[in-house]
Design an enzyme around this catalytic site. Structure first.
Site, PDB file in Angstrom:
ATOM      1  N   ARG A 171     -10.157 -11.598   2.316  1.00  0.00           N
ATOM      2  CA  ARG A 171     -11.025 -12.653   1.793  1.00  0.00           C
ATOM      3  C   ARG A 171     -10.321 -14.007   1.808  1.00  0.00           C
ATOM      4  NH1 ARG A 171     -11.542  -9.520  -3.786  1.00  0.00           N
ATOM      5  NH2 ARG A 171     -11.338  -7.854  -2.239  1.00  0.00           N
ATOM      6  N   LYS A 212       0.836  -1.189   0.000  1.00  0.00           N
ATOM      7  CA  LYS A 212       0.000   0.000   0.000  1.00  0.00           C
ATOM      8  C   LYS A 212       0.880   1.252   0.000  1.00  0.00           C
ATOM      9  CE  LYS A 212      -3.704  -1.982   2.899  1.00  0.00           C
ATOM     10  NZ  LYS A 212      -4.878  -1.791   2.035  1.00  0.00           N
TER      11      LYS A 212
END
Length: 458
Positions: A312, A238
């Site tokens: 996920r 990120k």
């Protein structure tokens, strides 16, 4: 926050407190003396939501007024503890609010008192509300809400996978629950490959925390929470601004733990099974890489399109494991996608659900509790965005419909015949508002509890 900072059960110096909506002010003023009427006129006080005014008296403060909006919204009252001077306050007229509004007042006052004080003491204490007969359920709901805030606000050095485990162990000890933890390479031995893959690069071992509570004769409720204690994004790292608040990426786990604590405290007649996959998504020699293929617990092969779509991955093994128990209802909470925030903003969690009855029950509870969620579609044609050329599916893909494709990925690991609801929750306040200090926040928690209470008759 210590509850004694918010409430007192007795006080011989409590200041009378008037709670008024704007439209109630003219009628209330007609019952007051000329001095009070002149004072309010001089102050241009209109009882606007979020306002407060002191009425002077011979010995100081004769009374106080707070202006509110919706009387059933806890946040209507949350400005009072710091808008009013330090002291004790008691409702001047108990009949001014009905029972539901008094409960909202109690909860809102407690939410408004909150300040995260682990590392820095607040400049002042809040004003206290006199409650001779506090509502026990409202206190338990407040405790759960503030737990979420505390856990999310705590930096990762003090809230890693082992501290999430400790929080679960403390809840288990308090309520007589059983707990089991699978950590490190034991995750591979017991077939939780995606949890291990995401967390293996960290110096803190990944783990799956499992808690059981309740009567075996009751319907099973499975609650799963995403516990990414810090998310660098992995090798798909990120940018700095995107990483700044990633201590909050365990916000789903915080919600799941707090809701489980509330369920046990209120002794809801369910057989609770809590699952928290807890990891750090770190960068290191053993970090999982884009392009790798991981075969999940369910046997589905997943190509890693993006290592920053890690939530996920840990959830898919936990959801598969939860589904093996054939629960009556399966809920998961996750700070899963920025796309949900772009679509709905920070205050509305995105609800995905494969059962219309469960979805409507949660939506209705959200309206009743003033703790809303917003249903989003499980639009299955978008599964095409998760196509892989070398595996059964990819963990990410297009930028299109990011929260929908994330939910569709999770749905692949839920039994088709089991009702399931997924809440993509922000768990954060970006700015300071009355009762909503900047930092960690519980969203959809109160409505989840109300929905479960209605479903299971607690």
């Amino acid at each position: 926050m210590n509850p004694e900072h918010a409430y007192t059960a007795a006080s011989d110096r409590a200041i009378p407190l008037h709670v008024l909506q704007r439209q109630q002010l003219p009628g209330w003023l007609q019952q007051q003396g000329a001095e009070v009427q002149a004072w309010l006129q001089a102050q241009a006080f209109s009882a606007a939501p979020g306002s407060a005014l002191l009425l002077p008296g011979g010995d100081g403060i004769a009374a106080a007024i707070i202006g509110i909006g919706d009387p059933l919204d806890a946040y209507s009252y949350a400005h009072a503890p710091f808008a009013l001077p330090l002291g004790d306050y008691a409702m001047a007229d108990d009949s001014a609010l009905d029972a539901d509004a008094r409960t909202a007042l109690q909860l809102g006052w407690g939410l408004g008192c909150y300040r995260f004080d682990r590392y820095k003491q607040p400049l002042r204490k809040p004003a206290r509300l006199l409650l001779e007969h506090a509502d026990a359920e409202a206190n338990d709901i407040l405790t759960a809400s503030l737990r979420v805030r505390d856990w999310v606000n705590t930096p990762t050095q003090d809230m890693g996978p082992e501290q999430l485990e400790q929080a679960a162990r403390e809840l288990a000890a308090a309520h007589g629950a059983e707990i089991n933890v699978i950590s490190g390479d034991a995750l591979l031995e017991q077939n939780f490959p995606t949890i291990h893959a995401v967390g293996r690069a960290s110096h803190r071992a990944p783990r799956l925390i499992e808690l059981h509570w309740g009567d075996a004769a009751h319907p099973q409720l499975a609650v799963v929470g995403k516990g990414v204690c810090f998310d660098t994004g992995g090798l798909d790292i990120k940018p700095a601004d995107g990483m700044r608040n990633m201590k909050k990426d365990m916000g789903g786990a915080a919600h799941a733990l707090a809701l489980s604590g509330l369920i046990m405290a209120r002794r809801l007649p369910v057989r609770l099974r809590l699952l928290v996959p807890a990891v750090e998504n770190s960068i290191g020699p053993d970090a999982f890489r884009p392009g790798e293929v991981i075969t999940t617990r369910q046997g589905v092969s997943v190509e890693i399109d993006n290592t920053d779509a890690e939530g996920r991955l840990i959830l898919c093994d936990a959801l598969s494991y939860a589904g093996e128990g054939s629960p009556d209802l399966l809920l998961d909470f996750a700070t899963l996608t920025g796309a949900a925030r772009i679509a709905l903003g920070p205050d509305l969690p995105a609800l995905f659900c494969n059962d219309d009855g469960v979805a409507q029950a949660w939506l209705d509870a959200g309206q009743q509790q003033r703790d809303p969620v917003w249903r989003m579609p499980l639009w299955r044609p978008y599964l095409r965005y998760l196509t892989s050329q070398i595996a059964d599916m990819a963990n990410a893909g297009s930028r299109m419909a990011g929260s929908v494709t994330a939910a569709l990925y999770l749905e692949r690991f839920v039994p088709a015949d089991r009702p399931w609801a997924h809440l993509d929750v922000y768990a954060w306040n970006d700015s300071e508002r009355p009762g909503r200090p900047a930092g960690g926040e519980a969203l959809g928690l109160r409505s989840a509890w109300a929905m479960l209470k209605a479903r299971y008759g607690g």
